[in-house]
Design a protein around this motif. Structure first.
Motif, PDB file in Angstrom:
ATOM      1  N   UNK A 114     -18.638 106.422-126.462  1.00  0.00           N
ATOM      2  CA  UNK A 114     -18.373 105.148-125.805  1.00  0.00           C
ATOM      3  C   UNK A 114     -19.560 104.745-124.941  1.00  0.00           C
ATOM      4  N   UNK A 115     -19.862 103.467-124.930  1.00  0.00           N
ATOM      5  CA  UNK A 115     -20.951 102.960-124.107  1.00  0.00           C
ATOM      6  C   UNK A 115     -20.472 102.518-122.733  1.00  0.00           C
ATOM      7  N   UNK A 116     -19.181 102.665-122.471  1.00  0.00           N
ATOM      8  CA  UNK A 116     -18.617 102.257-121.190  1.00  0.00           C
ATOM      9  C   UNK A 116     -18.400 103.504-120.333  1.00  0.00           C
ATOM     10  N   UNK A 117     -18.828 103.450-119.083  1.00  0.00           N
ATOM     11  CA  UNK A 117     -18.635 104.570-118.174  1.00  0.00           C
ATOM     12  C   UNK A 117     -17.849 104.078-116.962  1.00  0.00           C
ATOM     13  N   UNK A 118     -17.228 105.018-116.296  1.00  0.00           N
ATOM     14  CA  UNK A 118     -16.472 104.645-115.113  1.00  0.00           C
ATOM     15  C   UNK A 118     -15.130 105.317-115.104  1.00  0.00           C
ATOM     16  N   UNK A 119     -14.198 104.876-114.364  1.00  0.00           N
ATOM     17  CA  UNK A 119     -14.123 103.605-113.649  1.00  0.00           C
ATOM     18  C   UNK A 119     -14.841 103.650-112.298  1.00  0.00           C
ATOM     19  N   UNK A 120     -15.293 102.495-111.863  1.00  0.00           N
ATOM     20  CA  UNK A 120     -15.923 102.317-110.568  1.00  0.00           C
ATOM     21  C   UNK A 120     -15.101 101.317-109.771  1.00  0.00           C
ATOM     22  N   UNK A 121     -15.297 101.306-108.468  1.00  0.00           N
ATOM     23  CA  UNK A 121     -14.588 100.380-107.591  1.00  0.00           C
ATOM     24  C   UNK A 121     -15.583  99.361-107.037  1.00  0.00           C
ATOM     25  N   UNK A 122     -15.175  98.098-107.033  1.00  0.00           N
ATOM     26  CA  UNK A 122     -16.039  97.038-106.519  1.00  0.00           C
ATOM     27  C   UNK A 122     -15.993  97.056-104.996  1.00  0.00           C
ATOM     28  N   UNK A 123     -17.174  97.156-104.377  1.00  0.00           N
ATOM     29  CA  UNK A 123     -17.285  97.165-102.918  1.00  0.00           C
ATOM     30  C   UNK A 123     -17.576  95.768-102.397  1.00  0.00           C
ATOM     31  N   UNK A 124     -18.487  95.044-103.102  1.00  0.00           N
ATOM     32  CA  UNK A 124     -18.878  93.719-102.636  1.00  0.00           C
ATOM     33  C   UNK A 124     -19.279  92.872-103.829  1.00  0.00           C
ATOM     34  N   UNK A 125     -18.947  91.583-103.780  1.00  0.00           N
ATOM     35  CA  UNK A 125     -19.323  90.636-104.825  1.00  0.00           C
ATOM     36  C   UNK A 125     -20.333  89.666-104.215  1.00  0.00           C
ATOM     37  N   UNK A 126     -21.530  89.611-104.803  1.00  0.00           N
ATOM     38  CA  UNK A 126     -22.593  88.744-104.325  1.00  0.00           C
ATOM     39  C   UNK A 126     -22.599  87.449-105.129  1.00  0.00           C
ATOM     40  N   UNK A 127     -23.256  86.408-104.611  1.00  0.00           N
ATOM     41  CA  UNK A 127     -23.371  85.182-105.412  1.00  0.00           C
ATOM     42  C   UNK A 127     -24.227  85.425-106.651  1.00  0.00           C
ATOM     43  N   UNK A 128     -24.075  84.549-107.633  1.00  0.00           N
ATOM     44  CA  UNK A 128     -24.822  84.575-108.893  1.00  0.00           C
ATOM     45  C   UNK A 128     -24.514  85.810-109.733  1.00  0.00           C
ATOM     46  N   UNK A 129     -23.341  86.416-109.559  1.00  0.00           N
ATOM     47  CA  UNK A 129     -22.877  87.427-110.481  1.00  0.00           C
ATOM     48  C   UNK A 129     -23.241  88.860-110.186  1.00  0.00           C
TER      49      UNK A 129
END
Length: 171
Positions: A114-129
């Motif tokens: 699989x090319x997907x790793x994780x799961x990870x948790x989102x800490x912060x969302x910045x502008x522009x993705x």
């Protein structure tokens, strides 16, 4: 090879590149001798008439190039519309669990890995993705939002033991 490219109609411009440059269809060597004899028969030696005819041809060439330009704009708009329709609008919030696409795995990939790793948790969302992810062991890191997708599964066990069964060989 170049002649083949120049004499095939291109859908974005609606004509061949040869016609867009020279204003007339390409004559192949086999057709050239017959065409030159036919042209000599119909040659007009009146300079004024020939000049007027050439001016008309140049105006037609400009109109042809304008039409090719408009066709290319229409083709680009249609292609962009199709591309944009396939883009998924993903919204990520702080605390969401996500999987990260490992693009480096393409070079040394196994067929079934699989090319997907994780799961990870989102800490912060910045502008522009841009998104900052946290992992259990290690520092936080930032990734492009296009490389992640939502994770909806349960917790992944830390140690995975394959459940292999052996069957007796049939004789």
């Amino acid at each position: 090879m170049l002649l083949a490219f120049r004499t095939v109609t291109k859908p974005p411009i609606g004509c061949t590149p040869y016609i867009a440059v020279y204003g007339k269809a390409c004559q192949h060597r086999s057709e050239f001798r017959a065409q030159s004899l036919l042209a000599l028969k119909h040659t007009n030696f009146d300079v004024q008439t020939a000049g007027d005819h050439r001016k008309v041809q140049l105006n037609e060439l400009n109109e042809l190039r304008d039409q090719a330009y408009e066709n290319s704009l229409i083709y680009k708009e249609k292609t962009k519309r199709i591309h944009d329709a396939k883009i998924k609008n993903r919204v990520f919030n702080v605390g969401d669990r996500v999987l990260l696409f490992n693009s480096r795995l393409k070079i040394f990939s196994g067929k079934l890995k699989s090319r997907w790793s994780g799961p990870f948790t989102i800490v912060q969302v910045f502008p522009y993705g841009t998104v900052e992810l946290s992992q259990n062991s290690g520092p936080n890191f930032k990734v492009n939002g296009h490389r992640i997708k939502h994770y909806f599964g349960g917790d992944i066990p830390t140690e995975v033991v394959p459940d292999l069964q052996t069957f007796p060989k049939d004789n």
